[in-house]
Design a protein around this motif. Sequence first.
Motif, PDB file in Angstrom:
ATOM      1  N   GLY A  10      -3.282  31.045  28.220  1.00 31.04           N
ATOM      2  CA  GLY A  10      -2.497  30.750  27.033  1.00 31.04           C
ATOM      3  C   GLY A  10      -3.289  30.800  25.744  1.00 31.04           C
ATOM      4  O   GLY A  10      -2.857  30.275  24.720  1.00 31.04           O
ATOM      5  N   LYS A  11      -4.459  31.440  25.754  1.00 33.68           N
ATOM      6  CA  LYS A  11      -5.267  31.547  24.544  1.00 33.68           C
ATOM      7  C   LYS A  11      -4.736  32.627  23.607  1.00 33.68           C
ATOM      8  O   LYS A  11      -5.095  32.663  22.434  1.00 33.68           O
ATOM      9  CB  LYS A  11      -6.723  31.840  24.922  1.00 33.68           C
ATOM     10  CG  LYS A  11      -7.404  30.688  25.659  1.00 33.68           C
ATOM     11  CD  LYS A  11      -8.849  31.013  25.971  1.00 33.68           C
ATOM     12  CE  LYS A  11      -9.535  29.838  26.666  1.00 33.68           C
ATOM     13  NZ  LYS A  11     -10.955  30.147  26.998  1.00 33.68           N
ATOM     14  N   VAL A  12      -3.938  33.534  24.148  1.00 33.82           N
ATOM     15  CA  VAL A  12      -3.264  34.567  23.358  1.00 33.82           C
ATOM     16  C   VAL A  12      -1.810  34.591  23.787  1.00 33.82           C
ATOM     17  O   VAL A  12      -1.436  34.014  24.807  1.00 33.82           O
ATOM     18  CB  VAL A  12      -3.912  35.956  23.572  1.00 33.82           C
ATOM     19  CG1 VAL A  12      -5.358  35.965  23.110  1.00 33.82           C
ATOM     20  CG2 VAL A  12      -3.818  36.376  25.036  1.00 33.82           C
ATOM     21  N   ASP A  13      -0.974  35.274  23.013  1.00 35.89           N
ATOM     22  CA  ASP A  13       0.445  35.334  23.365  1.00 35.89           C
ATOM     23  C   ASP A  13       0.718  36.335  24.479  1.00 35.89           C
ATOM     24  O   ASP A  13       1.526  36.079  25.364  1.00 35.89           O
ATOM     25  CB  ASP A  13       1.270  35.693  22.124  1.00 35.89           C
ATOM     26  CG  ASP A  13       1.232  34.579  21.090  1.00 35.89           C
ATOM     27  OD1 ASP A  13       1.677  33.466  21.421  1.00 35.89           O
ATOM     28  OD2 ASP A  13       0.741  34.809  19.973  1.00 35.89           O
ATOM     29  N   PHE A  14       0.050  37.478  24.401  1.00 41.89           N
ATOM     30  CA  PHE A  14       0.261  38.493  25.434  1.00 41.89           C
ATOM     31  C   PHE A  14      -0.935  39.427  25.487  1.00 41.89           C
ATOM     32  O   PHE A  14      -1.776  39.442  24.575  1.00 41.89           O
ATOM     33  CB  PHE A  14       1.552  39.282  25.188  1.00 41.89           C
ATOM     34  CG  PHE A  14       1.536  40.133  23.935  1.00 41.89           C
ATOM     35  CD1 PHE A  14       1.151  41.463  23.988  1.00 41.89           C
ATOM     36  CD2 PHE A  14       1.915  39.600  22.715  1.00 41.89           C
ATOM     37  CE1 PHE A  14       1.140  42.251  22.839  1.00 41.89           C
ATOM     38  CE2 PHE A  14       1.914  40.371  21.570  1.00 41.89           C
ATOM     39  CZ  PHE A  14       1.512  41.701  21.623  1.00 41.89           C
ATOM     40  N   ALA A  15      -1.010  40.188  26.553  1.00 42.08           N
ATOM     41  CA  ALA A  15      -2.062  41.189  26.703  1.00 42.08           C
ATOM     42  C   ALA A  15      -1.408  42.549  26.893  1.00 42.08           C
ATOM     43  O   ALA A  15      -0.454  42.689  27.663  1.00 42.08           O
ATOM     44  CB  ALA A  15      -2.954  40.862  27.901  1.00 42.08           C
ATOM     45  N   ALA A  16      -1.910  43.531  26.175  1.00 41.43           N
ATOM     46  CA  ALA A  16      -1.450  44.912  26.313  1.00 41.43           C
ATOM     47  C   ALA A  16      -2.695  45.784  26.291  1.00 41.43           C
ATOM     48  O   ALA A  16      -3.362  45.888  25.267  1.00 41.43           O
ATOM     49  CB  ALA A  16      -0.495  45.285  25.183  1.00 41.43           C
ATOM     50  N   ALA A  17      -3.015  46.380  27.423  1.00 40.60           N
ATOM     51  CA  ALA A  17      -4.254  47.148  27.531  1.00 40.60           C
ATOM     52  C   ALA A  17      -4.145  48.174  28.655  1.00 40.60           C
ATOM     53  O   ALA A  17      -5.064  48.341  29.445  1.00 40.60           O
ATOM     54  CB  ALA A  17      -5.436  46.212  27.771  1.00 40.60           C
ATOM     55  N   GLY A  18      -2.988  48.837  28.728  1.00 37.19           N
ATOM     56  CA  GLY A  18      -2.767  49.733  29.857  1.00 37.19           C
ATOM     57  C   GLY A  18      -2.793  48.951  31.146  1.00 37.19           C
ATOM     58  O   GLY A  18      -3.445  49.343  32.110  1.00 37.19           O
ATOM     59  N   ILE A  19      -2.078  47.824  31.178  1.00 37.14           N
ATOM     60  CA  ILE A  19      -2.129  46.911  32.321  1.00 37.14           C
ATOM     61  C   ILE A  19      -1.127  47.327  33.394  1.00 37.14           C
ATOM     62  O   ILE A  19       0.065  47.459  33.124  1.00 37.14           O
ATOM     63  CB  ILE A  19      -1.837  45.466  31.878  1.00 37.14           C
ATOM     64  CG1 ILE A  19      -2.854  45.040  30.809  1.00 37.14           C
ATOM     65  CG2 ILE A  19      -1.907  44.509  33.067  1.00 37.14           C
ATOM     66  CD1 ILE A  19      -2.549  43.706  30.177  1.00 37.14           C
ATOM     67  N   SER A  20      -1.619  47.522  34.586  1.00 43.70           N
ATOM     68  CA  SER A  20      -0.767  47.913  35.707  1.00 43.70           C
ATOM     69  C   SER A  20      -0.163  46.686  36.377  1.00 43.70           C
ATOM     70  O   SER A  20      -0.801  45.643  36.481  1.00 43.70           O
ATOM     71  CB  SER A  20      -1.577  48.697  36.741  1.00 43.70           C
ATOM     72  OG  SER A  20      -2.209  49.809  36.145  1.00 43.70           O
ATOM     73  N   ILE A  21       1.066  46.821  36.842  1.00 42.11           N
ATOM     74  CA  ILE A  21       1.728  45.756  37.584  1.00 42.11           C
ATOM     75  C   ILE A  21       1.263  45.818  39.028  1.00 42.11           C
ATOM     76  O   ILE A  21       1.273  46.869  39.655  1.00 42.11           O
ATOM     77  CB  ILE A  21       3.259  45.928  37.532  1.00 42.11           C
ATOM     78  CG1 ILE A  21       3.739  45.997  36.076  1.00 42.11           C
ATOM     79  CG2 ILE A  21       3.961  44.790  38.270  1.00 42.11           C
ATOM     80  CD1 ILE A  21       5.207  46.382  35.936  1.00 42.11           C
ATOM     81  N   SER A  22       0.831  44.674  39.554  1.00 42.19           N
ATOM     82  CA  SER A  22       0.430  44.604  40.959  1.00 42.19           C
ATOM     83  C   SER A  22       0.871  43.260  41.518  1.00 42.19           C
ATOM     84  O   SER A  22       1.026  42.289  40.766  1.00 42.19           O
ATOM     85  CB  SER A  22      -1.087  44.765  41.105  1.00 42.19           C
ATOM     86  OG  SER A  22      -1.767  43.621  40.614  1.00 42.19           O
ATOM     87  N   PRO A  23       1.078  43.164  42.826  1.00 43.79           N
ATOM     88  CA  PRO A  23       1.502  41.894  43.440  1.00 43.79           C
ATOM     89  C   PRO A  23       0.564  40.736  43.132  1.00 43.79           C
ATOM     90  O   PRO A  23       1.010  39.622  42.859  1.00 43.79           O
ATOM     91  CB  PRO A  23       1.520  42.227  44.936  1.00 43.79           C
ATOM     92  CG  PRO A  23       1.786  43.689  44.990  1.00 43.79           C
ATOM     93  CD  PRO A  23       1.052  44.255  43.821  1.00 43.79           C
ATOM     94  N   ASP A  24      -0.746  40.986  43.157  1.00 46.46           N
ATOM     95  CA  ASP A  24      -1.707  39.924  42.884  1.00 46.46           C
ATOM     96  C   ASP A  24      -1.598  39.433  41.442  1.00 46.46           C
ATOM     97  O   ASP A  24      -1.659  38.228  41.179  1.00 46.46           O
ATOM     98  CB  ASP A  24      -3.142  40.408  43.156  1.00 46.46           C
ATOM     99  CG  ASP A  24      -3.439  40.515  44.645  1.00 46.46           C
ATOM    100  OD1 ASP A  24      -2.710  39.880  45.434  1.00 46.46           O
ATOM    101  OD2 ASP A  24      -4.387  41.231  45.018  1.00 46.46           O
ATOM    102  N   ARG A  25      -1.440  40.359  40.521  1.00 41.24           N
ATOM    103  CA  ARG A  25      -1.316  39.976  39.111  1.00 41.24           C
ATOM    104  C   ARG A  25      -0.005  39.244  38.847  1.00 41.24           C
ATOM    105  O   ARG A  25       0.053  38.361  37.985  1.00 41.24           O
ATOM    106  CB  ARG A  25      -1.431  41.215  38.218  1.00 41.24           C
ATOM    107  CG  ARG A  25      -2.842  41.762  38.131  1.00 41.24           C
ATOM    108  CD  ARG A  25      -2.911  43.011  37.285  1.00 41.24           C
ATOM    109  NE  ARG A  25      -4.274  43.530  37.242  1.00 41.24           N
ATOM    110  CZ  ARG A  25      -4.591  44.738  36.795  1.00 41.24           C
ATOM    111  NH1 ARG A  25      -3.636  45.553  36.371  1.00 41.24           N
ATOM    112  NH2 ARG A  25      -5.839  45.127  36.784  1.00 41.24           N
TER     113      ARG A  25
END
Length: 280
Positions: free
Chosen positions: A118-133
């Motif tokens: 919660g230190k930032v509102d969101f992350a956008a960095a070419g982030i892939s969706i995975s079950p673990d994430r």
Amino acid sequence: MKKAAAVLLAGLMVFSMAACGNKEEKKETTKAAGKETTKAAGTETTKAAEGSEGESKDSGKLIMATEAGFAPYEYTEDGETVMGVDVDIAQEIAKAMGKELEVQNMTFDGALLAVQQGKVDFAAAGISISPDREKQMDFSIEYTTSKQVVVVNKNANRVASVDDLTADTVVGVQTGTVADIYCQDDLGTKDLKQYGKFMEAAMDLKNDKIDCIIMDALPAEEMVKENDDLAVLDKEVFTDRYAIAVKKGNTELLEQINEVLQKLVDEGKVEEFIVNHTTK
């Protein structure tokens, strides 16, 4: 006599209580703009109030975490200003919310950790969706798909095709990416080289310290444009999906992000952003 003594005693008690009160620090606690401020003995200390998301809920700022070494999604040309597809998308989200976008550049795994905490509102960095994430954070709708490809040194001839990848191949990846996970869980790479930034991996590949790099297709294409001795193999390793990550349970922000993303996808704006950052 007793009356005079009683008056004198009462006066002493009042003086004593006043003295005790002066020895104690007076504290005043107020809450404003999502922060808790405590004033004590002329000093002021500010900390994020519990439940605030990236300190931006009431501050007028929307804070994005990213790693600016992943062109065309996020990169910098002057070493400071971060630009790219994800930044363009984030600007549209901030505009729709009536907020000012603040971009914080850090390592990729640092960006994922910052959004979880919660230190930032969101992350956008070419982030892939995975079950673990998905167990650790919530994801928006996907806004683009990406092929994972293999980058090789043309002069080394260590890896001729994707089918040549084995557990013995010395592979370079960015720490925390799906390529990193793939090499560990699926390929079983024995000698995996993890990097904070792709430029570091590119230097090792050019110097023949690793056999190849596995990474996203678009950044790979940008990499070989700048390095004539590197090449991208034809066949992709696998295809993944990119999305924006928010702190687990932050449904309100996620709904706002999804509304803007869906509009951008429907209007072809995401593809337009990609073209703008790959045809310079």
